[in-house]
Design a protein around this motif. Sequence first.
Motif, PDB file in Angstrom:
ATOM      1  N   LYS A 219      43.663  27.068  57.809  1.00 20.52           N
ATOM      2  CA  LYS A 219      42.805  28.215  58.037  1.00 20.52           C
ATOM      3  C   LYS A 219      42.385  28.269  59.504  1.00 20.52           C
ATOM      4  CE  LYS A 219      38.680  30.520  56.421  1.00 20.52           C
ATOM      5  NZ  LYS A 219      37.503  30.518  55.574  1.00 20.52           N
ATOM      6  N   GLN A 222      45.183  29.428  61.639  1.00 17.11           N
ATOM      7  CA  GLN A 222      45.421  30.862  61.536  1.00 17.11           C
ATOM      8  C   GLN A 222      44.359  31.632  62.315  1.00 17.11           C
ATOM      9  OE1 GLN A 222      45.428  33.233  57.740  1.00 17.11           O
ATOM     10  NE2 GLN A 222      47.398  32.221  57.557  1.00 17.11           N
ATOM     11  N   LYS A 226      44.885  34.063  65.473  1.00 17.06           N
ATOM     12  CA  LYS A 226      44.410  35.440  65.444  1.00 17.06           C
ATOM     13  C   LYS A 226      43.549  35.712  66.673  1.00 17.06           C
ATOM     14  CE  LYS A 226      43.924  37.021  61.202  1.00 17.06           C
ATOM     15  NZ  LYS A 226      43.247  36.990  59.907  1.00 17.06           N
TER      16      LYS A 226
ATOM     17  N   ASN B 269      55.300  33.564  54.084  1.00 14.02           N
ATOM     18  CA  ASN B 269      54.286  33.403  55.130  1.00 14.02           C
ATOM     19  C   ASN B 269      53.322  34.589  55.207  1.00 14.02           C
ATOM     20  OD1 ASN B 269      55.930  35.330  56.101  1.00 14.02           O
ATOM     21  ND2 ASN B 269      56.279  34.403  58.109  1.00 14.02           N
ATOM     22  N   GLU B 270      53.288  35.381  54.144  1.00 11.71           N
ATOM     23  CA  GLU B 270      52.421  36.543  54.175  1.00 11.71           C
ATOM     24  C   GLU B 270      50.960  36.123  54.305  1.00 11.71           C
ATOM     25  OE1 GLU B 270      54.622  36.074  51.763  1.00 11.71           O
ATOM     26  OE2 GLU B 270      56.147  37.582  52.141  1.00 11.71           O
ATOM     27  N   GLU B 271      50.208  36.920  55.063  1.00  8.97           N
ATOM     28  CA  GLU B 271      48.787  36.608  55.210  1.00  8.97           C
ATOM     29  C   GLU B 271      47.993  37.399  54.185  1.00  8.97           C
ATOM     30  OE1 GLU B 271      46.924  36.930  59.029  1.00  8.97           O
ATOM     31  OE2 GLU B 271      48.558  35.811  59.969  1.00  8.97           O
ATOM     32  N   ASN B 277      42.722  34.688  49.496  1.00 13.86           N
ATOM     33  CA  ASN B 277      43.008  33.292  49.782  1.00 13.86           C
ATOM     34  C   ASN B 277      42.121  32.365  48.964  1.00 13.86           C
ATOM     35  OD1 ASN B 277      45.127  32.581  51.591  1.00 13.86           O
ATOM     36  ND2 ASN B 277      44.075  33.752  53.170  1.00 13.86           N
ATOM     37  N   TYR B 286      46.046  30.116  53.118  1.00 13.27           N
ATOM     38  CA  TYR B 286      46.304  30.165  54.564  1.00 13.27           C
ATOM     39  C   TYR B 286      47.608  29.483  54.948  1.00 13.27           C
ATOM     40  CZ  TYR B 286      41.434  31.537  54.477  1.00 13.27           C
ATOM     41  OH  TYR B 286      40.265  32.179  54.193  1.00 13.27           O
ATOM     42  N   GLU B 289      52.745  30.452  59.479  1.00 11.18           N
ATOM     43  CA  GLU B 289      53.766  31.462  59.750  1.00 11.18           C
ATOM     44  C   GLU B 289      55.175  30.993  59.418  1.00 11.18           C
ATOM     45  OE1 GLU B 289      53.717  34.092  63.510  1.00 11.18           O
ATOM     46  OE2 GLU B 289      52.203  32.532  63.800  1.00 11.18           O
TER      47      GLU B 289
END
Lengths: 383, 382
Positions: A219, A222, A226, B269-271, B277, B286, B289
């Motif tokens: 997390k 990510q 971002k 790898n979709e968010e 989540n 999470y 990628e």
Amino acid sequence: MENKTENNKMTDEERLELAAKLDKELDEFINSLPKKKYEDGWPEDRWEEEMEKHPFFMTKTPEPGAELHPLYEGLQKLKYDPEENEPEDLATSYKEDGNFNFKYKNYRLAILSYTEGIKAKCGNPDIEATLYNNRSAAHYFLGDYRSSLKDCEFALKMKPTHEKALSRAAQCCYECKKFDLAVEYCDKVLDIQKTHKSIIDLRRKCIQSLKLKERNDRKKNQEEKKKMSEEETFFEEILRCGVTIEGGLGGLSLEKLEPCFPQLAAHRVHFDENKHLVWPVVFLYPEYKIMDYIQEFNETQTFEEQLLQVFECSPEWDREKKYSPDSLNIYFENPKKKLGTVKLCDTLGMVLALKDYVVKGGTPSFILLVRNSPAENRFLENY
Amino acid sequence: MDWKPRHEERSGTLPQPSQETVKNLKELLKFLQLGARLDLKALALESLLAMTGSEDGIKSVLCVEEILVSLVGLLEDNSEPIAKDSAACLINLSADIHGPTYLLNLSKNYCPPLQSSPDTIVKECLKHIFNKESNIADECCMILSNLSRDEHSVGLMFDLLKETQYGFDDIINIFTKVDYNTRGAKLNYLGPWLSNMTQDQRVREYILDPEKCVIQRLLPYTEYKESIVRRGGIIGTLRNCCFEVLSNQWLLSEEVDILPRLLLPLAGNEEFDDEDNDKLPLELQYLPEDKMREPDPDIRKMLIEAITQLCTEKQNRKYIRDKNAYVILRELHTWEKDAAVLTACENLVDILIRTEDEIGCDNLKEVDIPEDIAEKFQKLDV
């Protein structure tokens, strides 16, 4: 044989006679001794104290550093002197001492005893493993999980399948948040004993923590990514407005836009709701060596507007009341160390878009001097 | 919607080959014994190996029991090439649809001269698989895997296995031990073997024994990148085990926690947003990628089928819904190209998106489907 015994046999009478004779001799002997008062014994008034000193009867262990009863010393020597004892006996003695202290929850003393036992280097893997394992237990109860784990590792070097050491190692790893390792130790315990309930539970806890940790790492990753891409777009937009940023060519990072004045730290350049840039700005007054920190200077605002706000009421330092928006000249320093001028009706955006305006430290800065004042002349001369 | 663990129809007996062929094959026998001259033994095996390259050749060889017994015996030959060649012959023979019946039913009547009668093919193979220094351990795994493809052979093999000193516990132990074999054999083919064996309920019961830690040790391999054989075998095993409805709840419980293992290979790898989540199992939250989906469509299909089986009972369906399995399948569906996987995916999503009120029964397998409709469904699935 038989004859001989018969010959030696005394009659009852003879025996009595002999006994009487011996008694008499003893009495005579005692009476013949020089008459002297018995003084070697404990005095009657202090016998309890003396008894307490005697190692056989003492109720408390002597304080470290206190004077020891000679008998105590002797016994200690018998038990602990490396010259009197084989290393293995020595190690065992210390182990027992340690166990005794451990039992009474004197973990620190227990650790000292076990350490002495380890120092004896007895070479017997069973005893050494036990010493390390027990010392590890004492450390564990004191909450010192790192030391406990280290001792487990030593114990396991001697005895790789020492179940208690394996279990405690697993526990310690869990406490130290080394979940991977904890699972390995759990598996080793489970290899020996498949149904070890508390280890199965511990293993599950570790796996769960591990999953959580991995998830949090992912997390965080990510989020960082971002943030980075957001920063990149932001940076690009700033550049698109025509602003030149110092160091802006080598890698984009918002750090380069972080204001270097603590007074402006919370006011990094940002967009307002109309997508206009809002900058933190510094005004310098060389005449008085003073600065003004403008926290929010919208790029659509003119300098006149901004200065009107600043000089709404005359600042304290302006003793001569010379500073007002229309009495000032506004300068900035370009990269060639030359001065550029700003007109009052210019907006901040227009100035920043100039080719030779470079934003340094995330904060545009301007030099303000009273037009045609001696201070201005001095400043321009020295430049 | 009643699936059964996969199996093939049992084969019948083979027509007897011509007398000439049998005579020629029997000629070879005297070279196919441990004590035969090495060069002649090698030549005889070479010609046999060539024969087992064709379907007709296989059929002829299978009919001469003495040859089969000799080949099993030669697995123990001291010369590595000889043992390898006989293993290769047996791989070919066992791969044939008729192979298992003949090879698993070898009688003890024939014994190659000057040696003791070899053990059953199952025991001989296991001996090599358990021997850390065997050079033909992987070949033997393949033979076992080939021999266990249909349900009938699985039963035979189960019985032969019981006669050996090797139990399932031991086999699972060496299978899950890294680098058990020191000569580079990976034992990956024990995966498909295990998958085949789970056609037998007794094997499924063994793997699903809550007192033992078997399935838990297999689960990590659902993401095993090094070998598709092992991965596929283990996922097949899991799928077959999911047919045991009584164990479904245990499989989903904390003790086994099978769902994330089945879902993870299906995830890309979709968010997802934080809310989606947080509902997913921790392992699926999470994802980075570079997360890749299971590349093999057959394996993807098995994974979906396994989850579908787990949806048989209401409480388990509810659990799988709560774990947000739907979003993983939704993304899979937009990404998927393979028609069979798409169908499987749709079947599962159908169950997940319906409310329990709409489903209206606890156990999906107890739904009576009128025969005419069942037929239609079958046609659709084909």
